[in-house]
Design a protein around this motif. Structure first.
Motif, PDB file in Angstrom:
ATOM      1  N   LEU A   6       0.740  -1.102  -0.201  1.00  0.00           N
ATOM      2  CA  LEU A   6      -0.144   0.364   0.207  1.00  0.00           C
ATOM      3  C   LEU A   6       1.016   0.955   0.387  1.00  0.00           C
ATOM      4  O   LEU A   6       0.477   2.032  -0.744  1.00  0.00           O
ATOM      5  CB  LEU A   6      -1.450  -0.015   1.107  1.00  0.00           C
ATOM      6  CG  LEU A   6      -1.950  -0.983   1.201  1.00  0.00           C
ATOM      7  CD1 LEU A   6      -2.947  -1.305   2.739  1.00  0.00           C
ATOM      8  CD2 LEU A   6      -2.903  -0.724   0.259  1.00  0.00           C
ATOM      9  N   MET A   7       2.090   1.576   0.619  1.00  0.00           N
ATOM     10  CA  MET A   7       2.944   2.421   0.698  1.00  0.00           C
ATOM     11  C   MET A   7       3.197   2.416  -0.563  1.00  0.00           C
ATOM     12  O   MET A   7       3.807   3.526  -1.204  1.00  0.00           O
ATOM     13  CB  MET A   7       4.044   2.696   2.087  1.00  0.00           C
ATOM     14  CG  MET A   7       3.402   2.276   3.022  1.00  0.00           C
ATOM     15  SD  MET A   7       4.633   2.412   4.392  1.00  0.00           S
ATOM     16  CE  MET A   7       5.156   0.778   4.713  1.00  0.00           C
ATOM     17  N   ARG A   8       3.692   1.628  -1.362  1.00  0.00           N
ATOM     18  CA  ARG A   8       4.846   1.731  -2.202  1.00  0.00           C
ATOM     19  C   ARG A   8       3.448   2.547  -3.533  1.00  0.00           C
ATOM     20  O   ARG A   8       3.824   3.090  -3.997  1.00  0.00           O
ATOM     21  CB  ARG A   8       5.326   0.191  -3.031  1.00  0.00           C
ATOM     22  CG  ARG A   8       6.664  -0.208  -1.662  1.00  0.00           C
ATOM     23  CD  ARG A   8       6.703  -1.525  -2.751  1.00  0.00           C
ATOM     24  NE  ARG A   8       8.263  -2.150  -2.099  1.00  0.00           N
ATOM     25  CZ  ARG A   8       8.379  -2.832  -1.444  1.00  0.00           C
ATOM     26  NH1 ARG A   8       6.966  -4.223  -0.844  1.00  0.00           N
ATOM     27  NH2 ARG A   8       9.344  -3.674  -1.247  1.00  0.00           N
ATOM     28  N   ALA A   9       2.329   1.549  -3.243  1.00  0.00           N
ATOM     29  CA  ALA A   9       1.451   1.838  -4.182  1.00  0.00           C
ATOM     30  C   ALA A   9       0.889   3.772  -4.020  1.00  0.00           C
ATOM     31  O   ALA A   9       0.456   4.572  -4.911  1.00  0.00           O
ATOM     32  CB  ALA A   9      -0.439   1.630  -3.898  1.00  0.00           C
TER      33      ALA A   9
ATOM     34  N   ALA B 146       1.766  11.570   0.129  1.00  0.00           N
ATOM     35  CA  ALA B 146       3.238  11.655   0.806  1.00  0.00           C
ATOM     36  C   ALA B 146       3.699  10.010   1.300  1.00  0.00           C
ATOM     37  O   ALA B 146       1.762  10.419   2.029  1.00  0.00           O
ATOM     38  CB  ALA B 146       3.252  12.841   1.454  1.00  0.00           C
ATOM     39  N   SER B 147       4.072   9.909   1.347  1.00  0.00           N
ATOM     40  CA  SER B 147       4.744   8.026   1.980  1.00  0.00           C
ATOM     41  C   SER B 147       6.359   7.788   1.841  1.00  0.00           C
ATOM     42  O   SER B 147       7.009   8.387   0.998  1.00  0.00           O
ATOM     43  CB  SER B 147       4.033   6.900   1.045  1.00  0.00           C
ATOM     44  OG  SER B 147       4.153   5.834   2.118  1.00  0.00           O
ATOM     45  N   PRO B 148       6.379   7.142   2.826  1.00  0.00           N
ATOM     46  CA  PRO B 148       8.144   7.078   3.536  1.00  0.00           C
ATOM     47  C   PRO B 148       8.382   5.625   2.161  1.00  0.00           C
ATOM     48  O   PRO B 148       6.911   5.442   1.565  1.00  0.00           O
ATOM     49  CB  PRO B 148       7.958   5.799   4.921  1.00  0.00           C
ATOM     50  CG  PRO B 148       6.533   6.269   5.452  1.00  0.00           C
ATOM     51  CD  PRO B 148       5.585   6.788   4.600  1.00  0.00           C
ATOM     52  N   THR B 149       9.417   5.669   2.004  1.00  0.00           N
ATOM     53  CA  THR B 149       9.721   4.515   0.633  1.00  0.00           C
ATOM     54  C   THR B 149      10.575   3.683   1.527  1.00  0.00           C
ATOM     55  O   THR B 149      11.272   3.770   2.318  1.00  0.00           O
ATOM     56  CB  THR B 149      11.137   5.301  -0.448  1.00  0.00           C
ATOM     57  OG1 THR B 149      10.757   6.200  -0.082  1.00  0.00           O
ATOM     58  CG2 THR B 149      12.010   4.116  -0.770  1.00  0.00           C
ATOM     59  N   VAL B 150       9.468   2.531   1.018  1.00  0.00           N
ATOM     60  CA  VAL B 150       9.649   0.767   1.394  1.00  0.00           C
ATOM     61  C   VAL B 150      10.693   0.165   1.153  1.00  0.00           C
ATOM     62  O   VAL B 150      11.159   0.495  -0.741  1.00  0.00           O
ATOM     63  CB  VAL B 150       8.549   0.068   1.104  1.00  0.00           C
ATOM     64  CG1 VAL B 150       8.816  -1.448   1.585  1.00  0.00           C
ATOM     65  CG2 VAL B 150       7.009   0.851   1.852  1.00  0.00           C
ATOM     66  N   LEU B 151      11.875  -0.264   1.605  1.00  0.00           N
ATOM     67  CA  LEU B 151      12.853  -0.976   1.968  1.00  0.00           C
ATOM     68  C   LEU B 151      13.085  -1.925   1.039  1.00  0.00           C
ATOM     69  O   LEU B 151      14.218  -2.945   0.836  1.00  0.00           O
ATOM     70  CB  LEU B 151      15.010  -0.274   2.140  1.00  0.00           C
ATOM     71  CG  LEU B 151      14.760   1.190   1.749  1.00  0.00           C
ATOM     72  CD1 LEU B 151      15.946   2.233   3.537  1.00  0.00           C
ATOM     73  CD2 LEU B 151      15.029   2.239   0.991  1.00  0.00           C
ATOM     74  N   ALA B 152      12.794  -2.859   2.351  1.00  0.00           N
ATOM     75  CA  ALA B 152      12.299  -4.235   2.813  1.00  0.00           C
ATOM     76  C   ALA B 152      11.372  -4.648   3.121  1.00  0.00           C
ATOM     77  O   ALA B 152      10.709  -3.776   3.640  1.00  0.00           O
ATOM     78  CB  ALA B 152      13.745  -5.116   3.032  1.00  0.00           C
ATOM     79  N   ALA B 153      10.850  -5.630   2.774  1.00  0.00           N
ATOM     80  CA  ALA B 153       9.497  -6.036   3.606  1.00  0.00           C
ATOM     81  C   ALA B 153       9.891  -7.457   3.441  1.00  0.00           C
ATOM     82  O   ALA B 153       9.703  -8.156   2.432  1.00  0.00           O
ATOM     83  CB  ALA B 153       8.280  -5.815   3.365  1.00  0.00           C
TER      84      ALA B 153
END
Length: 334
Positions: A83-86, A93-100
């Protein structure tokens, strides 16, 4: 180091080791170290840790999110990462996901690692500190514009989003509680008898409010906490922003910030839709009932022993606050 200090450091050491492995995999060959891992006292349903990852001599301030023990079975941090990536791709405005990942043996279960966004999350400071005086003048409109972008995300691109009738789901929740809650029963009947026509089907954030955003000197810096996202009527998010609990003593009906017209006007400008204000009120009542039942659920997690937490126990006292607010809201609409 005392035995107690040793026990407290063991989880952090184990998590740090796991983060080194994860970030090494993400960045490929390179020298990765993790320092300053600190538990952030925020949120009742997730663990949040702040840390610094140094990769090839460059420091990166990052955030780790973890599920708490005893979390709901339908909780999914991997979906939250998607969801954050989308959201970022849609201009929210959203944090950038580096790993999950899921079920990591050292980190302690499902996890998301993202960049650390500078700014403030504490509602009292956002609504009162002089530093944010200028930001407050534009924040209500920013939240409306951002929500319009959010609702343009195609929910079919996010696997596993819940999609069920909201009144039916909360009726089941209410029926499962082993004590009478007549105000909630009354509110649920009111909602069922006055349900507006659905305005559409969209990705609903589910917890879009002050307290789940980061604010900097320029206003909205990031939208957080996607764990309650689902498919539903987009007006649900607008009504949730108007729930009294999220005003934190501020005068504005929308998150203590502004009046409804400013917020909804910005949403309409960004979405091209015309918003029915009466329907927003219905969703405000729904949101107040929903938060009251969530308070019951959170307190029960503590009382049952599933998750012993002073914070969860304290949330239980807010049940009566929501009962009072529902009576105030419905007093002129019976």
């Amino acid at each position: 180091m005392t035995p107690t200090d040793s026990r407290q450091s063991e989880p952090a050491e184990r998590i740090s080791s796991g983060l080194v492995d994860v970030l090494t995999d993400v960045h490929g060959a390179g020298d990765v170290t993790v320092t300053d891992l600190t538990r952030v006292p925020a949120g009742a349903s997730r663990q949040t840790w702040a840390f610094t990852a140094t990769i090839d001599d460059r420091a990166h301030p990052l955030i780790l999110r973890l599920d708490l023990p005893g979390a709901r079975e339908d909780s999914s941090l991997l979906r939250e990462a998607a969801l954050m990536r989308a959201a970022g791709a849609a201009g929210v405005a959203s944090p950038t996901v580096l790993a999950a990942g899921e079920d990591h043996p050292d980190i302690g279960g499902d996890f998301v690692v993202m960049n650390r966004v500078d700014g403030e999350t504490i509602p009292r400071k956002i609504l009162r500190d002089e530093r944010f005086a200028s930001a407050r003048t534009r924040l209500g409109a920013q939240l409306g514009h951002s929500l319009a972008r959010l609702h343009r995300i195609d929910p079919d691109t996010i696997p596993g989003l819940p999609d069920e009738d909201p009144l039916e789901s909360w009726q089941r929740e209410l029926d499962s509680i082993d004590r009478p809650l007549p105000t909630f029963e009354f509110a649920l009947a009111w909602l069922a008898n006055r349900r507006p026509q659905e305005s559409g089907r969209a990705l609903v954030h589910g917890d879009y409010r002050v307290g789940n955003i980061i604010v900097d000197d320029d206003g909205l810096a990031a939208v957080l906490d996607w764990e309650l996202a689902h498919v539903g009527d987009p007006l649900e998010d607008l009504g949730w922003m108007c729930v009294k609990a999220w005003r934190f003593g501020g005068a504005g009906v929308v998150g203590g910030l502004c009046d409804l017209d400013e917020f909804v006007g910005a949403y309409e400008a960004g979405s091209g839709a015309t918003v029915d204000r009466d329907a927003v009120f219905w969703w405000q009542v729904y949101g107040t009932l929903r938060w009251g039942l969530i308070c019951v659920h959170q307190a029960q997690r503590h009382l049952s022993g599933a998750t012993r937490s002073v914070e969860l126990a304290a949330i239980g006292r807010r049940v009566s606050e929501n009962e009072w607010e529902l009576l105030n809201l419905l007093g002129a609409h019976v």
